[in-house]
Design an enzyme around this catalytic site. Structure first.
Site: not given
Length: 535
Positions: A35-36, A38, A57, A80, A287, A409
């Site tokens: 992104g800008s 980075e 991402e 980003h 679970h 999971g």
């Protein structure tokens, strides 16, 4: 005094210091979706670095997870700002549960405008990924960024390993900085010898010992040592619930099968064993709600785990905390116990049969066929929760570092993880076995596989539904045949999705054609998706 770049008279900046640090650490693969905020990092990008682009991402973090697991080294991720970290959070959560070492950087707006709450500003950037990172920070000064990244690396690699995050304002990269010298830091700690002696004595005196192995065995390169420990004590070996790795050869005479994430069933399956040693596993991963004891009556539980948090919440038993391989090696250094008879072997599942005319093939048939055509040392990356028990029965794993899935999971991990594993293991065939519902969480990974020309075989088990939810609904009182809303997945063309992203694809309905299709796909020098219609 102004620092200069070692090779010329140009100023030595934060960017130079970070690139030099990453080079020293061998972290020259950067996984990202830029992104800008980075962009300043990638100016004058060094030729010995590569950039692995993901189209979302979560895909980026999934690829980095697979790469780090396969290399057993921390991967470097560039996200980003707040939105990018938000997109990535599902797989950051999975990386945390997988204990995957990962240094994540996130862009931030320039320091000079942070007080104005600017566009793309990540408010409380260091808090955003918590609690699913081991450590996070936004350095107080630009010149502190390289040292913060060094600290992040050491924390990520320290057992129990996991992801960390450093937020970096966009204007930090051009500030002056000092070089960082990589230090020698030990990442493994030896378990307490006194507690190991208690465990060793219990195993020596047991009548019918059992081991429960978890992902940390394979993650920590303790596979061979655990096999030797099981053979020394003639102990049956179970796999802990929800384990993301294979930690014992599933064709071994002592292999006893997989424990479900249900308290009563765990107690039932471990019944008759007077000493149970959980190695690299949280034995009590549940679970669903359960009742009664956590271990069989008359049994004693012992645990060897690298994570002190797991030792703390385990409801019963004696725990040694430290590196799994070192702990098992110390147990093996004890005098050999008296010989025991080999326990009864696990019953093998019946051979799957092709379907009757007009019927779809079973998952068992598909996995049995795949098992017969693949190289046993090829790598399986799996994410098909509704089919997992069938996959475990008909696609056994025999070798260390040849099976990966998610311990969390959370869906959307394994398709991109297969890309990362293939990058790390170019000499091995990678086969991704993915449910149709799971695949749609990170289908963009196919584009990365195609761009990187990785010869991955993606096998999509297409049952046209979220079958795991339909099965699980019974636990919550649904009647047989009662509709579960939001679980049908008709009309998805996976071959079309693959071709649109640069991958070949083939659709299979005829069970008798599956073998030839899989043989051709596995031999292909490029990524290919096999869409398999299953019942």
């Amino acid at each position: 005094m102004q620092e200069t770049h070692p090779q010329n008279s140009a100023p030595f900046t934060v960017r130079h210091a970070v690139i030099d640090l990453l080079r020293q650490l061998g972290m020259t693969q950067i996984f990202g979706n830029p992104g800008s905020t980075e962009l300043p990092l990638f100016r004058d990008y060094p030729e010995d670095f590569s950039y692995v682009l993901g189209l979302q991402e979560a895909v980026v973090v999934g690829m980095a997870d697979g790469y780090a697991q396969a290399t057993r080294r921390a991967s470097f991720v560039n996200l980003h700002s707040a939105a990018g970290v938000g997109h990535a959070m599902a797989n950051i959560f999975t990386a945390f549960k997988n204990r995957t070492p990962m240094v994540i950087t996130a862009g931030q707006q320039a320091r000079s405008i942070l007080q104005f709450d600017p566009f793309l500003h990540s408010n409380q950037a260091a808090e955003l990924p918590k609690p699913y990172v081991k450590w996070s920070c936004e350095p107080a000064r630009a010149e502190d960024v390289p040292q913060a990244l060094a600290r992040a690396y050491y924390i990520a690699m320290q057992e129990p390993r996991g992801p960390v995050l450093v937020s970096i304002p966009a204007d930090d990269w051009d500030h002056l900085a000092e070089p960082i010298q990589v230090r020698e830091v030990g990442f493994e700690s030896r378990p307490d010898p006194r507690v190991l002696a208690l465990i060793g004595a219990a195993l020596d005196g047991a009548r019918t010992p059992a081991l429960v192995v978890g992902a940390a065995v394979d993650r920590g390169a303790a596979w061979d040592a655990v096999v030797a420990l099981a053979e020394r004590h003639q102990a049956r070996v179970f796999v802990a619930p929800m384990s993301g790795r294979c930690s014992f050869p599933e064709n071994h005479p002592l292999f006893a099968g997989f424990l479900p994430a249900m308290r009563e069933r765990i107690v039932q399956l471990l019944g008759g064993h007077d000493v149970v040693l959980a190695v690299g596993a949280a034995t009590f991963t549940y679970h669903v709600e359960g009742q009664g004891p956590h271990i069989p009556e008359g049994s004693a539980l012992y645990q060897l785990i690298e994570d002190p948090a797991i030792a703390a919440w385990s409801p019963v038993g004696t725990a040694a905390i430290g590196n799994i391989r070192l702990g098992v090696q110390e147990l093996l250094a004890r005098p050999a116990p008296a010989a025991r008879a080999e326990p009864a072997r696990r019953a093998q599942p019946p051979r799957a049969q092709p379907p009757e005319a007009g019927q779809r093939m079973s998952v068992a048939w598909a996995m049995q066929t795949l098992a017969e055509v693949r190289d046993p040392r090829s790598i399986i990356v799996e994410e098909a929760p509704s089919s997992r028990s069938t996959i475990q029965a008909y696609l056994p794993i025999f070798h260390s570092a040849t099976f990966y899935t998610m311990c969390s999971g959370g869906l959307g991990h394994s398709m991109p993880a297969a890309v990362g594993v293939a990058l790390a293991e170019p000499a091995k065939k990678v086969i991704a076995v993915i449910g149709d519902g799971s695949s749609m969480y990170a289908i963009q990974a196919l584009w990365s596989a195609a761009q990187l020309r990785l010869p991955i075989t993606f096998v999509i088990l297409k049952n046209r539904r979220y079958a795991a939810l339909q099965e699980f609904a019974k636990v919550f009182g649904y009647r047989d045949g009662e509709k579960v809303e939001g679980t049908e997945l008709p009309d998805i063309d996976f071959v079309g999705l693959a071709k649109a992203q640069g991958c070949d694809g083939v659709h299979v309905e005829d069970a008798l054609q599956l073998r030839a299709v899989l043989e051709s796909a596995i031999a292909a020098p490029r990524p290919i998706l096999v869409e398999v219609e299953v019942a």
